[in-house]
Design an enzyme around this catalytic site. Sequence first.
Site, PDB file in Angstrom:
ATOM      1  N   CYS A   2       0.862  -1.179   0.000  1.00 21.99           N
ATOM      2  CA  CYS A   2       0.000   0.000   0.000  1.00 21.99           C
ATOM      3  C   CYS A   2       0.900   1.231   0.000  1.00 21.99           C
ATOM      4  CB  CYS A   2      -0.876   0.026   1.244  1.00 21.99           C
ATOM      5  SG  CYS A   2      -1.965  -1.387   1.324  1.00 21.99           S
ATOM      6  N   ARG A  27       2.302   1.172  -6.118  1.00 16.73           N
ATOM      7  CA  ARG A  27       2.459   0.225  -4.996  1.00 16.73           C
ATOM      8  C   ARG A  27       1.165  -0.539  -4.725  1.00 16.73           C
ATOM      9  NH1 ARG A  27       6.636   1.083  -1.424  1.00 16.73           N
ATOM     10  NH2 ARG A  27       5.386   0.173   0.221  1.00 16.73           N
ATOM     11  N   TRP A  73      -3.716  -1.821  -1.635  1.00 11.44           N
ATOM     12  CA  TRP A  73      -3.680  -3.096  -2.343  1.00 11.44           C
ATOM     13  C   TRP A  73      -4.252  -4.077  -1.349  1.00 11.44           C
ATOM     14  CZ3 TRP A  73      -0.484  -7.684  -1.873  1.00 11.44           C
ATOM     15  CH2 TRP A  73      -0.614  -8.558  -2.949  1.00 11.44           C
ATOM     16  N   ASN A  99      -0.028   0.341   6.271  1.00 11.23           N
ATOM     17  CA  ASN A  99       0.520  -0.577   5.262  1.00 11.23           C
ATOM     18  C   ASN A  99       1.062  -1.769   6.031  1.00 11.23           C
ATOM     19  OD1 ASN A  99       1.700  -1.814   3.079  1.00 11.23           O
ATOM     20  ND2 ASN A  99       3.550  -0.556   3.141  1.00 11.23           N
ATOM     21  N   GLY A 100       0.583  -2.985   5.724  1.00 16.67           N
ATOM     22  CA  GLY A 100       1.053  -4.184   6.419  1.00 16.67           C
ATOM     23  C   GLY A 100      -0.127  -5.072   6.769  1.00 16.67           C
ATOM     24  N   GLU A 480      11.590 -16.168 -16.893  1.00 21.71           N
ATOM     25  CA  GLU A 480      11.311 -14.733 -16.767  1.00 21.71           C
ATOM     26  C   GLU A 480      10.370 -14.276 -17.867  1.00 21.71           C
ATOM     27  OE1 GLU A 480      11.506 -12.630 -14.602  1.00 21.71           O
ATOM     28  OE2 GLU A 480      11.362 -10.718 -15.648  1.00 21.71           O
ATOM     29  N   LYS A 484       6.747 -12.469 -17.272  1.00 22.79           N
ATOM     30  CA  LYS A 484       6.399 -11.164 -17.872  1.00 22.79           C
ATOM     31  C   LYS A 484       5.076 -11.251 -18.630  1.00 22.79           C
ATOM     32  CE  LYS A 484       8.727  -8.554 -16.138  1.00 22.79           C
ATOM     33  NZ  LYS A 484       9.098  -9.434 -15.141  1.00 22.79           N
ATOM     34  N   GLU A 487       2.073 -11.742 -16.168  1.00 25.04           N
ATOM     35  CA  GLU A 487       1.713 -10.689 -15.209  1.00 25.04           C
ATOM     36  C   GLU A 487       1.245  -9.410 -15.875  1.00 25.04           C
ATOM     37  OE1 GLU A 487       4.705  -9.095 -12.604  1.00 25.04           O
ATOM     38  OE2 GLU A 487       6.298  -9.473 -14.032  1.00 25.04           O
ATOM     39  N   HIS A 503       9.059 -34.254 -21.720  1.00 25.64           N
ATOM     40  CA  HIS A 503       8.674 -35.024 -20.522  1.00 25.64           C
ATOM     41  C   HIS A 503       7.319 -34.567 -19.995  1.00 25.64           C
ATOM     42  CE1 HIS A 503      12.627 -36.834 -20.459  1.00 25.64           C
ATOM     43  NE2 HIS A 503      13.159 -35.627 -20.571  1.00 25.64           N
ATOM     44  N   LYS A 602       3.863  -3.457  -6.684  1.00 23.61           N
ATOM     45  CA  LYS A 602       5.277  -3.375  -7.020  1.00 23.61           C
ATOM     46  C   LYS A 602       6.138  -4.025  -5.949  1.00 23.61           C
ATOM     47  CE  LYS A 602       8.932  -2.280  -9.266  1.00 23.61           C
ATOM     48  NZ  LYS A 602       9.272  -3.094 -10.454  1.00 23.61           N
TER      49      LYS A 602
HETATM   50  C1  AGP Z   1       8.378  -9.048 -11.343  1.00 23.54           C
HETATM   51  O1  AGP Z   1       7.988  -8.481 -12.581  1.00 23.54           O
HETATM   52  C2  AGP Z   1       7.239  -9.027 -10.339  1.00 23.54           C
HETATM   53  N1  AGP Z   1       6.743  -7.718 -10.165  1.00 23.54           N
HETATM   54  C3  AGP Z   1       7.607  -9.721  -9.034  1.00 23.54           C
HETATM   55  O2  AGP Z   1       7.804 -11.083  -9.338  1.00 23.54           O
HETATM   56  C4  AGP Z   1       8.868  -9.202  -8.324  1.00 23.54           C
HETATM   57  O3  AGP Z   1      10.018  -9.531  -9.053  1.00 23.54           O
HETATM   58  C5  AGP Z   1       8.948  -9.899  -6.957  1.00 23.54           C
HETATM   59  O4  AGP Z   1       7.826  -9.515  -6.200  1.00 23.54           O
HETATM   60  C6  AGP Z   1      10.244  -9.564  -6.189  1.00 23.54           C
HETATM   61  O5  AGP Z   1      10.294  -8.180  -5.942  1.00 23.54           O
HETATM   62  P1  AGP Z   1      11.682  -7.573  -5.344  1.00 23.54           P
HETATM   63  O6  AGP Z   1      12.742  -7.793  -6.376  1.00 23.54           O
HETATM   64  O7  AGP Z   1      11.382  -6.142  -5.105  1.00 23.54           O
HETATM   65  O8  AGP Z   1      11.981  -8.344  -4.082  1.00 23.54           O
END
Ligand code: AGP
Length: 607
Positions: A2, A27, A73, A99-100, A480, A484, A487, A503, A602
């Site tokens: 948040c 965020r 969030w 936040n938390g 990766e 991408k 997400e 497999h 984020k």
């Molecule tokens: C990556 O595109 C995502 N947003 C997510 O997997 C991110 O890499 C993960 O939450 C780790 O974040 P950090 O590198 O800030 O720890």
Amino acid sequence: MCGIVGYCGARRASEILLEGLRRLEYRGYDSAGLCVPEDRRLRIFKKCGRIRDLRRIVPDTLTATSGIGHTRWATHGEVTDENAHPHADCGGDLAVVHNGIIENYSVLKAKLESEGHSFRSTTDSEVIAHLISSFYDGDLERAVKDATPLLKGTYGIVCIHRAEPGRLVGARNGSPLVLGVGDGEVFLASDVTAVLAHTKQVVYLEDGEIVSVSADEYRTTDPSDRPVEKKIEHIGWELEEIEKGGFPTFMEKEIFEQPRSIERALRGRLDRTNATAHLGGLNLSGKQLLDIERVKIVATGTSYHAGLVGTYLLESISRIPCTAELSSEVRYRNPIVERNTLYFVLSQSGETADTLYALRELKRKVATVLGICNVVGSTIARESDGGVYIHSGPEIAVASTKAFTSQLSVLYLFSLLMGRMRHLSFEQGAEVLERLEETPELVAKALDQHAHIRSLARKYSGARDFLFLGRGVNYPVALEGALKLKEISYIHAEGYSAAEIKHGPIALINETTPSMFLVPNDRLRDKIISNMKEVKARQGKVIAVVADGDEEIGEIADDVITVPNTHRLMYPFLMVVPLQLFSYYCARELGRNVDQPRNLAKSVTVE
Ligand code: AGP
């Protein structure tokens, strides 16, 4: 997770809070709200939606010069107007943004309800407002100090009381909170991007600390209520770095920024005289580095994929055994910490809860843990025994791109440093340095394919399922690429080792399930071509990412993307670029909110 903003000063708080929330929207962005004191009462405006939706309901006649704001969030409670922050106590005398996660909120809520408190929302956060209120006796700072020890879980909070309109009180435990110190004004925020437009002088709060602020002063105390002298730090970023710089989205800006962000990660760290790397901040002597017999990398998401690449680099370049593990798994597996083992925690934000808690568990076992982070002063950076900043610049888009290649840069540098201490000759070290120095230019060439990649995105963005396949050091790049695409476009995608497809996953192949193969010009090329042919034989569509000049593959694949030729260990830098662009353009084709994809945040500061 948040976003939190607080302001005390001489300017109109509502405008400053809205602007600060806009900068924190990456965020978390399912609902937002703010609270300002007016005519000895608190005015709270909050609703589902984006900051622009909140702006529409905030009167521009407000004159208050202090206030708090929040962009959410959701973790506990649906996305509703009532569940948006700020949350107030029964009488609306006090409001708080949080936040938390409060793990014992049910117990606290039951007790407060038995004392006559009535709740409006289904969130855990609201319990904080009622708890502080139950201690309030004319001194907000005192009430916060009395209430917060009862909270179990994580919090970064800022609160305000109608009887003390020019004062804010903040507290931090497990969720970041930073103070921005301006000229006759003070800010509180979840991270520096909310205050950078106003001041570069910041103070980072530590867990357990409480801060009481007014327009021209702030007072920090520790959990035992002892005053704490805090150092004012200077933020090195410029405001335009957190703006889009002419790009339509932050993600596109950050993808195209990679030649420069890699240069920043390497700057001042290439020791050409000794054909090695110079990494300040490791806090380990040469002898201690020489004693290291194995390295373990701990991270989540994209950072985990960078860590997986790191295992190949360390084992290939420095011949040190290296593994990568998911933070969330490390924390709960009762990790076995062996002698002469160095741990790295990788985290762009430096606030990811899974990684932070894994770090703390490893340190409880007296492991040596170094952090590779992007955000200076972040919790993981500060709690590590040392580490290396990747200097990627602020990464605003939720989907991580430039941080990935900057993390690779640092992992290369560390592999070179450790390799030269061991078996790498001067000439071999010089070769690794040369490869690193040419990387920004090669990445720029890979970016030049953007128009062609965009045309492929138009062709394939209708797919419902996608496979990404690579081998060796490019297997993590396939993972990766799948992350991408998932997400930001919401297309289902899976990454596999190309050999693994036979497999089981090959059962997924038909004419509607495209596969993206990473086919560098290395010793595994022919094996990957065999894997491609297995897919083609089952009517699967194939996109191949190949090294310049590889004509043969054009006869096999349906579509080809080229990247410059390079050393086999450098291909992750180059192969990830088309995958980032492909996912980005697919998401644009599908009209997705690329910078703030649904359900994501984020920095995931909850478990
Ligand atoms: C990556 O595109 C995502 N947003 C997510 O997997 C991110 O890499 C993960 O939450 C780790 O974040 P950090 O590198 O800030 O720890």
